[in-house]
Write a protein that holds these residues in place. Structure first.
Motif: not given
Length: 86
Positions: A36-37, A40, A42-43
């Motif tokens: 996540y850093d 994203d 999921n996106a």
């Protein structure tokens, strides 16, 4: 008999697994970064799944340049002749 929604969810989580496995193959340990850093997940999954056009997203995790497309995850190699010239 498998339903469509299960197949879709398996495919989407498969993209994250493929990214992690690709990074591990390059020697990046999974506990040395938080995905996540960098992106994203999921996106990214939604973007890749949402288009009929060929799309590729590039991002770098721990110095490894990745390209994610509907075809899968690839490690990109920078052309040293371009990065070394000024």
């Amino acid at each position: 008999m498998h339903s469509s929604p299960s197949d879709r969810s398996d495919g989407s989580s498969g993209l994250i697994v493929e990214i992690i496995e690709t990074l591990e193959t390059c020697g990046v340990e999974d506990d040395s970064y938080q995905l996540y850093d960098y992106v994203d997940p999921n996106a990214l999954e939604q973007l890749i799944a949402s288009t009929d056009e060929h799309i590729a997203v590039q991002f770098t995790v721990e110095g490894i340049l990745l390209e994610v497309s509907p075809d899968g995850v690839n490690v990109m190699v920078e052309d040293e002749s371009q990065s070394g010239s000024a």
